[in-house]
Design an enzyme around this catalytic site. Structure first.
Site, PDB file in Angstrom:
ATOM      1  N   LYS A  38      -2.731 -22.934  -8.405  1.00 26.38           N
ATOM      2  CA  LYS A  38      -1.453 -22.417  -9.215  1.00 26.38           C
ATOM      3  C   LYS A  38      -0.166 -22.239  -8.189  1.00 26.38           C
ATOM      4  CE  LYS A  38      -4.391 -20.180 -12.630  1.00 26.38           C
ATOM      5  NZ  LYS A  38      -4.645 -18.727 -13.416  1.00 26.38           N
TER       6      LYS A  38
ATOM      7  N   TYR B 143      -3.255 -24.280 -21.956  1.00 26.80           N
ATOM      8  CA  TYR B 143      -3.963 -22.924 -22.126  1.00 26.80           C
ATOM      9  C   TYR B 143      -3.645 -22.505 -23.723  1.00 26.80           C
ATOM     10  CZ  TYR B 143      -4.129 -21.428 -17.270  1.00 26.80           C
ATOM     11  OH  TYR B 143      -4.667 -21.257 -15.980  1.00 26.80           O
TER      12      TYR B 143
ATOM     13  N   PHE C 261      -0.606 -11.822 -22.629  1.00 27.21           N
ATOM     14  CA  PHE C 261      -0.140 -12.189 -21.403  1.00 27.21           C
ATOM     15  C   PHE C 261       0.308 -13.732 -21.607  1.00 27.21           C
ATOM     16  CE2 PHE C 261      -4.876 -12.803 -21.910  1.00 27.21           C
ATOM     17  CZ  PHE C 261      -4.861 -14.102 -21.551  1.00 27.21           C
TER      18      PHE C 261
ATOM     19  N   ARG D 140     -16.841 -21.700 -10.445  1.00 23.72           N
ATOM     20  CA  ARG D 140     -16.547 -20.178 -10.842  1.00 23.72           C
ATOM     21  C   ARG D 140     -16.929 -18.964  -9.599  1.00 23.72           C
ATOM     22  NH1 ARG D 140     -12.883 -19.659 -15.273  1.00 23.72           N
ATOM     23  NH2 ARG D 140     -13.719 -17.534 -15.345  1.00 23.72           N
TER      24      ARG D 140
ATOM     25  N   THR E 100     -11.265 -13.423 -12.468  1.00 22.06           N
ATOM     26  CA  THR E 100     -10.070 -13.303 -13.106  1.00 22.06           C
ATOM     27  C   THR E 100      -9.033 -12.296 -12.131  1.00 22.06           C
ATOM     28  OG1 THR E 100     -10.984 -13.928 -15.111  1.00 22.06           O
ATOM     29  CG2 THR E 100      -8.448 -13.522 -15.049  1.00 22.06           C
TER      30      THR E 100
ATOM     31  N   ARG F 267     -10.061 -15.827  -5.108  1.00 12.60           N
ATOM     32  CA  ARG F 267      -9.163 -14.981  -5.680  1.00 12.60           C
ATOM     33  C   ARG F 267      -8.953 -13.666  -4.849  1.00 12.60           C
ATOM     34  NH1 ARG F 267     -10.487 -16.497 -11.817  1.00 12.60           N
ATOM     35  NH2 ARG F 267      -8.798 -17.805 -12.282  1.00 12.60           N
TER      36      ARG F 267
ATOM     37  N   HIS G 187      -7.515 -21.749 -10.823  1.00 13.61           N
ATOM     38  CA  HIS G 187      -7.940 -22.047 -12.143  1.00 13.61           C
ATOM     39  C   HIS G 187      -9.302 -22.626 -11.823  1.00 13.61           C
ATOM     40  CE1 HIS G 187      -8.737 -22.962 -16.284  1.00 13.61           C
ATOM     41  NE2 HIS G 187      -8.916 -24.155 -15.791  1.00 13.61           N
TER      42      HIS G 187
ATOM     43  N   GLU H  24     -10.455 -30.668 -19.450  1.00 10.55           N
ATOM     44  CA  GLU H  24      -9.417 -30.306 -18.525  1.00 10.55           C
ATOM     45  C   GLU H  24      -9.275 -31.201 -17.397  1.00 10.55           C
ATOM     46  OE1 GLU H  24      -9.749 -25.431 -19.070  1.00 10.55           O
ATOM     47  OE2 GLU H  24     -10.287 -26.363 -17.239  1.00 10.55           O
TER      48      GLU H  24
HETATM   49  N1  UDP Z   1      -4.224 -13.802 -17.511  1.00 12.58           N
HETATM   50  C1  UDP Z   1      -3.512 -12.799 -17.322  1.00 12.58           C
HETATM   51  N2  UDP Z   1      -3.842 -11.395 -18.044  1.00 12.58           N
HETATM   52  C2  UDP Z   1      -5.091 -11.223 -18.660  1.00 12.58           C
HETATM   53  C3  UDP Z   1      -6.037 -12.421 -18.461  1.00 12.58           C
HETATM   54  C4  UDP Z   1      -5.497 -13.479 -17.892  1.00 12.58           C
HETATM   55  O1  UDP Z   1      -2.471 -12.894 -17.059  1.00 12.58           O
HETATM   56  O2  UDP Z   1      -5.294 -10.123 -18.876  1.00 12.58           O
HETATM   57  C5  UDP Z   1      -4.000 -15.112 -16.913  1.00 12.58           C
HETATM   58  C6  UDP Z   1      -4.586 -15.416 -15.434  1.00 12.58           C
HETATM   59  O3  UDP Z   1      -3.790 -16.214 -14.822  1.00 12.58           O
HETATM   60  C7  UDP Z   1      -5.891 -16.130 -15.857  1.00 12.58           C
HETATM   61  C8  UDP Z   1      -5.277 -17.018 -17.125  1.00 12.58           C
HETATM   62  O4  UDP Z   1      -4.645 -16.392 -17.707  1.00 12.58           O
HETATM   63  O5  UDP Z   1      -6.131 -16.867 -14.897  1.00 12.58           O
HETATM   64  C9  UDP Z   1      -6.279 -17.426 -18.109  1.00 12.58           C
HETATM   65  O6  UDP Z   1      -7.263 -16.425 -18.370  1.00 12.58           O
HETATM   66  P1  UDP Z   1      -8.781 -16.603 -18.528  1.00 12.58           P
HETATM   67  O7  UDP Z   1      -9.385 -15.259 -19.241  1.00 12.58           O
HETATM   68  O8  UDP Z   1      -9.091 -17.915 -19.046  1.00 12.58           O
HETATM   69  O9  UDP Z   1      -9.320 -16.146 -16.831  1.00 12.58           O
HETATM   70  P2  UDP Z   1      -9.892 -17.443 -15.985  1.00 12.58           P
HETATM   71  O10 UDP Z   1     -10.625 -18.273 -16.649  1.00 12.58           O
HETATM   72  O11 UDP Z   1      -8.508 -17.889 -15.230  1.00 12.58           O
HETATM   73  O12 UDP Z   1     -10.541 -16.474 -15.089  1.00 12.58           O
HETATM   74 MG    MG Z   2     -10.294 -19.391 -18.453  1.00 10.24          MG
END
Ligand code: UDP
Ligand code: MG
Length: 139
Positions: free
Chosen positions: A9, A49, A57, A85, A91, A102, A115, A126
């Protein structure tokens, strides 16, 4: 063999973590099938997204993802989705296991540096988003 999509990112690119992340990915046994640097437009970020549209968010996420260039990769290995993952971590960086990308580089639950696709189906969707011809042909 399975495909998954890794994004570095805007914060990860701006803070010069591309090399570290690629080295880690190679050490973890992934083969890079596609790789490109791209600055997302609003419509591209919103399409990528789309599943999060309507969430509180969403607008912050889109603004963040448009804020600078990202690196997109199509990665292949056995169990690629789950293994990526594991390497990127939770996250929320404060909840991510030590040694994950992360935990090391992420700022907060929004600005979390990388991501990774969350399912086999999304891994295909994707990687096709960024490499519409065929990752195996070099994207
Ligand atoms: N995100 C955020 N607030 C939240 C959850 C997610 O800003 O409470 C953002 C964060 O950058 C995250 C992305 O949205 O990586 C996608 O969310 P997802 O739940 O899919 O998490 P990921 O798969 O990236 O772990
Ligand atoms: Mg996700």
């Amino acid at each position: 063999m399975e495909l998954t999509c890794l994004l570095i990112k805007p914060d990860g690119v701006a803070e010069a973590h591309i090399g570290h992340i690629i080295t880690r990915i190679e050490k973890e046994g992934f083969t890079i099938r596609g790789l490109r640097l791209i600055r997302l437009t609003r419509s591209q970020a919103e399409a990528f997204y789309a599943i999060h549209r309507g969430r509180a968010f969403f607008e912050d996420l889109i603004t963040y993802m448009m804020g600078g260039p990202i690196v997109a990769m199509a990665l292949e290995r056995d169990d690629a989705v789950e293994q990526l993952r594991r390497v990127i971590g939770a996250t929320d960086p404060t909840e991510a296991e030590e040694g994950t990308l992360r935990a090391r580089f992420g700022k907060d639950i929004g600005v979390n540096t990388v991501h990774g696709s969350d399912s086999v189906e999304n891994g295909i969707r994707e990687t096709l988003f960024f490499f519409p011809v065929s990752p195996s042909q070099g994207g």
